[in-house]
Scaffold this motif. Structure first.
Motif, PDB file in Angstrom:
ATOM      1  N   GLN A  84     -21.756   5.066 -12.733  1.00  0.00           N
ATOM      2  CA  GLN A  84     -21.260   3.769 -12.297  1.00  0.00           C
ATOM      3  C   GLN A  84     -19.985   3.379 -13.048  1.00  0.00           C
ATOM      4  N   SER A  85     -20.003   3.541 -14.373  1.00  0.00           N
ATOM      5  CA  SER A  85     -18.827   3.163 -15.154  1.00  0.00           C
ATOM      6  C   SER A  85     -17.633   4.053 -14.817  1.00  0.00           C
ATOM      7  N   SER A  86     -17.873   5.341 -14.587  1.00  0.00           N
ATOM      8  CA  SER A  86     -16.773   6.255 -14.242  1.00  0.00           C
ATOM      9  C   SER A  86     -16.210   5.930 -12.865  1.00  0.00           C
ATOM     10  N   ALA A  87     -17.090   5.579 -11.935  1.00  0.00           N
ATOM     11  CA  ALA A  87     -16.614   5.238 -10.591  1.00  0.00           C
ATOM     12  C   ALA A  87     -15.735   3.992 -10.621  1.00  0.00           C
ATOM     13  N   ILE A  88     -16.093   3.025 -11.467  1.00  0.00           N
ATOM     14  CA  ILE A  88     -15.331   1.776 -11.523  1.00  0.00           C
ATOM     15  C   ILE A  88     -14.034   1.956 -12.297  1.00  0.00           C
ATOM     16  N   PHE A 101     -12.461   4.856 -13.352  1.00  0.00           N
ATOM     17  CA  PHE A 101     -11.611   6.031 -13.151  1.00  0.00           C
ATOM     18  C   PHE A 101     -11.418   6.376 -11.680  1.00  0.00           C
ATOM     19  N   LEU A 102     -12.501   6.513 -10.938  1.00  0.00           N
ATOM     20  CA  LEU A 102     -12.367   6.918  -9.540  1.00  0.00           C
ATOM     21  C   LEU A 102     -11.694   5.850  -8.683  1.00  0.00           C
ATOM     22  N   THR A 103     -12.069   4.591  -8.892  1.00  0.00           N
ATOM     23  CA  THR A 103     -11.505   3.517  -8.062  1.00  0.00           C
ATOM     24  C   THR A 103      -9.991   3.416  -8.180  1.00  0.00           C
ATOM     25  N   PRO A 104      -9.394   3.440  -9.392  1.00  0.00           N
ATOM     26  CA  PRO A 104      -7.926   3.406  -9.460  1.00  0.00           C
ATOM     27  C   PRO A 104      -7.256   4.598  -8.780  1.00  0.00           C
ATOM     28  N   LEU A 105      -7.841   5.783  -8.913  1.00  0.00           N
ATOM     29  CA  LEU A 105      -7.258   6.949  -8.238  1.00  0.00           C
ATOM     30  C   LEU A 105      -7.333   6.803  -6.728  1.00  0.00           C
ATOM     31  N   ARG A 106      -8.478   6.315  -6.241  1.00  0.00           N
ATOM     32  CA  ARG A 106      -8.630   6.117  -4.798  1.00  0.00           C
ATOM     33  C   ARG A 106      -7.664   5.045  -4.297  1.00  0.00           C
ATOM     34  N   ASN A 107      -7.490   3.965  -5.066  1.00  0.00           N
ATOM     35  CA  ASN A 107      -6.568   2.907  -4.651  1.00  0.00           C
ATOM     36  C   ASN A 107      -5.141   3.432  -4.547  1.00  0.00           C
ATOM     37  N   PHE A 108      -4.760   4.329  -5.459  1.00  0.00           N
ATOM     38  CA  PHE A 108      -3.410   4.903  -5.381  1.00  0.00           C
ATOM     39  C   PHE A 108      -3.254   5.760  -4.125  1.00  0.00           C
ATOM     40  N   LEU A 109      -4.243   6.620  -3.866  1.00  0.00           N
ATOM     41  CA  LEU A 109      -4.138   7.524  -2.712  1.00  0.00           C
ATOM     42  C   LEU A 109      -4.191   6.779  -1.388  1.00  0.00           C
ATOM     43  N   GLU A 110      -5.037   5.757  -1.322  1.00  0.00           N
ATOM     44  CA  GLU A 110      -5.218   5.042  -0.055  1.00  0.00           C
ATOM     45  C   GLU A 110      -4.295   3.836   0.082  1.00  0.00           C
ATOM     46  N   GLY A 111      -3.659   3.402  -0.997  1.00  0.00           N
ATOM     47  CA  GLY A 111      -2.795   2.225  -0.935  1.00  0.00           C
ATOM     48  C   GLY A 111      -1.344   2.546  -1.212  1.00  0.00           C
ATOM     49  N   ASP A 112      -1.004   2.770  -2.467  1.00  0.00           N
ATOM     50  CA  ASP A 112       0.389   2.992  -2.854  1.00  0.00           C
ATOM     51  C   ASP A 112       0.986   4.217  -2.175  1.00  0.00           C
ATOM     52  N   TRP A 113       0.205   5.299  -2.123  1.00  0.00           N
ATOM     53  CA  TRP A 113       0.774   6.519  -1.546  1.00  0.00           C
ATOM     54  C   TRP A 113       1.006   6.379  -0.046  1.00  0.00           C
ATOM     55  N   ARG A 114       0.150   5.663   0.642  1.00  0.00           N
ATOM     56  CA  ARG A 114       0.384   5.447   2.075  1.00  0.00           C
ATOM     57  C   ARG A 114       1.661   4.645   2.301  1.00  0.00           C
ATOM     58  N   THR A 115       1.896   3.653   1.449  1.00  0.00           N
ATOM     59  CA  THR A 115       3.132   2.872   1.569  1.00  0.00           C
ATOM     60  C   THR A 115       4.347   3.749   1.302  1.00  0.00           C
ATOM     61  N   ILE A 116       4.261   4.589   0.258  1.00  0.00           N
ATOM     62  CA  ILE A 116       5.378   5.490  -0.049  1.00  0.00           C
ATOM     63  C   ILE A 116       5.618   6.459   1.106  1.00  0.00           C
ATOM     64  N   SER A 117       4.548   7.012   1.661  1.00  0.00           N
ATOM     65  CA  SER A 117       4.698   7.959   2.769  1.00  0.00           C
ATOM     66  C   SER A 117       5.331   7.296   3.987  1.00  0.00           C
ATOM     67  N   LYS A 118       4.942   6.058   4.251  1.00  0.00           N
ATOM     68  CA  LYS A 118       5.517   5.330   5.391  1.00  0.00           C
ATOM     69  C   LYS A 118       7.014   5.108   5.196  1.00  0.00           C
ATOM     70  N   GLU A 119       7.416   4.700   4.001  1.00  0.00           N
ATOM     71  CA  GLU A 119       8.838   4.463   3.741  1.00  0.00           C
ATOM     72  C   GLU A 119       9.617   5.771   3.725  1.00  0.00           C
ATOM     73  N   ARG A 120       8.996   6.856   3.298  1.00  0.00           N
ATOM     74  CA  ARG A 120       9.681   8.154   3.324  1.00  0.00           C
ATOM     75  C   ARG A 120       9.927   8.618   4.751  1.00  0.00           C
ATOM     76  N   ARG A 121       8.944   8.416   5.618  1.00  0.00           N
ATOM     77  CA  ARG A 121       9.150   8.775   7.029  1.00  0.00           C
ATOM     78  C   ARG A 121      10.266   7.934   7.639  1.00  0.00           C
ATOM     79  N   LEU A 139      -7.975   7.098 -17.731  1.00  0.00           N
ATOM     80  CA  LEU A 139      -8.475   8.364 -18.259  1.00  0.00           C
ATOM     81  C   LEU A 139      -9.129   8.162 -19.622  1.00  0.00           C
ATOM     82  N   HIS A 140      -8.540   7.308 -20.457  1.00  0.00           N
ATOM     83  CA  HIS A 140      -9.152   6.997 -21.753  1.00  0.00           C
ATOM     84  C   HIS A 140     -10.526   6.349 -21.560  1.00  0.00           C
ATOM     85  N   GLU A 141     -10.629   5.454 -20.600  1.00  0.00           N
ATOM     86  CA  GLU A 141     -11.915   4.802 -20.341  1.00  0.00           C
ATOM     87  C   GLU A 141     -12.949   5.801 -19.835  1.00  0.00           C
ATOM     88  N   PHE A 142     -12.504   6.758 -19.039  1.00  0.00           N
ATOM     89  CA  PHE A 142     -13.423   7.790 -18.549  1.00  0.00           C
ATOM     90  C   PHE A 142     -13.948   8.642 -19.703  1.00  0.00           C
TER      91      PHE A 142
END
Length: 403
Positions: free
Chosen positions: A138-142, A144-164, A257-260
């Motif tokens: 539970q602690s690792s999901a909150i 460590f995993l959640t920030p990585l998922r937010n980047f892939l599903e949020g920030d990276w999608r925005t970057i990909s859209k602007e790159r296109r 990563l330190h928290e993980f």
């Protein structure tokens, strides 16, 4: 439904011209506007960040949920609960499930039997291990995993859209450049001075009219090029700002990563503590049933007494707790009443640190010298040790007899 035929035709035309430009670039038949080196480096860094973040994210999920079937089912369950806006229920870990099976088996076998009582102890420990695993997941999901998922599903999608969008603006710019180049070539050809001796007046008029038309076409192409260049520069700046935010993403992921690592260290420390407690409990309670279960090849006392100092070898480090004396031995042997024999005492070197479990045992420090001897009726895996005015039982496996 508002169906705009003109807009649809315009979009189709733009898509077609972009496709032609892209194809000609791939075939080497058209020039391509290159991005500046700084922007290219930012794009390469962003791609590298995305690829490795995705791999780390997927493998961390596998680490927390090793079984791929369970992992897929868990993801589907989370998806449905997320769509229903409900909290995902807590799942029973494999350790908790094993512990429950052991406790249920102990009820059938009888809690008073040696096997049943041991099953209860081990089952409780397995449940504690499973609980620690669930907290770690539970602690690792909150953290460590959640920030990585937010980047892939949020920030990276925005970057990909602007790159296109930047790529489309670049194609439009190159189309305008090619159109202007063709218009200038046609204008220069139409503006060439005709030969009046061989050219009829009608042809001369037509040539002058064509020159004027191509001049207008050049002006129009230059205007479209300026507009396309402005839009491309604006989009390149937007994309650059987004890509420079990757540095902040790295800093955030570093903190996660330190928290993980902290959560993982806490989890393994808890598991180690639970297993040490279980080991001590089983060693003390089952020593009378299986006296050598938790000892690592303990040598007998006779072997020590017959070994000379020149041939004695240091025993292997004890992997588990030494064998405790049985209850009846503890009752009959009173340390305060034990006296060293007139002959038979020996010197021994302590190989490893040892913490006394009770007042009848003697704590030891590595490399110190003590006096040891045995008494009738004593467990052969133990000796009586003396150092200064202290006296108590010491395990044989922690000693190297010298004389």
């Amino acid at each position: 439904m508002d169906f705009n035929v003109k807009k649809l035709a315009s979009d189709a035309g733009v898509f077609f011209t972009r496709a032609v430009q892209f194809t000609e670039e791939k075939l080497g038949q058209a020039e391509k506007t290159e991005l500046d080196a700084h922007l290219e480096n930012l794009l390469a860094r962003a791609d590298c960040t995305k690829n490795w973040t995705e791999k780390i994210f997927r493998q961390t999920e596998v680490l927390l949920q090793p079984n791929p079937i369970d992992h897929t089912g868990a993801r589907i369950e989370e998806f449905f609960y997320e769509k229903l806006d409900k909290k995902v229920p807590l799942r029973t870990t494999n350790g908790e499930l094993l512990g429950q099976y052991m406790l249920d088996a102990a009820k059938d076998f009888g809690a008073g039997t040696p096997y049943g009582s041991t099953l209860i102890k081990v089952g409780e420990s397995q449940r504690r291990l499973g609980g620690a695993e669930r907290e770690f997941m539970q602690s690792s999901a909150i953290s460590f995993l959640t920030p990585l998922r937010n980047f892939l599903e949020g920030d990276w999608r925005t970057i990909s859209k602007e790159r296109r969008l930047l790529e489309n603006r670049r194609l439009d710019l190159d189309v305008c450049k090619a159109r202007l180049k063709k218009a200038k070539v046609a204008e220069a050809k139409a503006a060439a001075t005709p030969d009046f001796q061989e050219t009829r007046p009608r042809n001369y008029v037509l040539s002058a009219s064509a020159s004027a038309l191509w001049s207008e076409e050049v002006d129009k192409a230059e205007h479209e090029l300026r507009v396309a260049q402005t839009e491309f520069d604006r989009q390149a700046e937007v994309t650059r700002l987004l890509l420079e935010g990757i540095s902040s993403t790295h800093v955030h992921h570093l903190r996660c990563l330190h928290e993980f690592v902290e959560a993982q260290a806490t989890y393994y420390a808890q598991c180690h503590q639970y297993m040490q407690e279980l080991q001590k409990e089983l060693s003390s309670s089952n020593g009378d049933v299986f006296p050598n279960t938790f000892a690592v090849n303990p040598p007998s006392l006779s072997a020590f007494s017959s070994t000379s100092p020149s041939t004695s070898a240091a025993p292997a480090p004890p992997m588990l707790s030494p064998v405790r004396p049985t209850p009846c031995q503890a009752d009959t042997l009173k340390i305060e009443e034990v006296h060293p024999p007139a002959a038979g005492t020996r010197k021994a070197k302590v190989l490893y640190d040892y913490d006394a479990a009770d007042t009848s045992e003697l704590s030891l420090l590595a490399d110190e010298l003590i006096t040891v001897y045995t008494v009738p009726g004593m467990d052969p895996d133990w000796l009586i040790g003396e150092k200064g005015n202290q006296k108590g039982k010491v395990p044989v496996t922690y000693l190297e007899l010298l004389s």
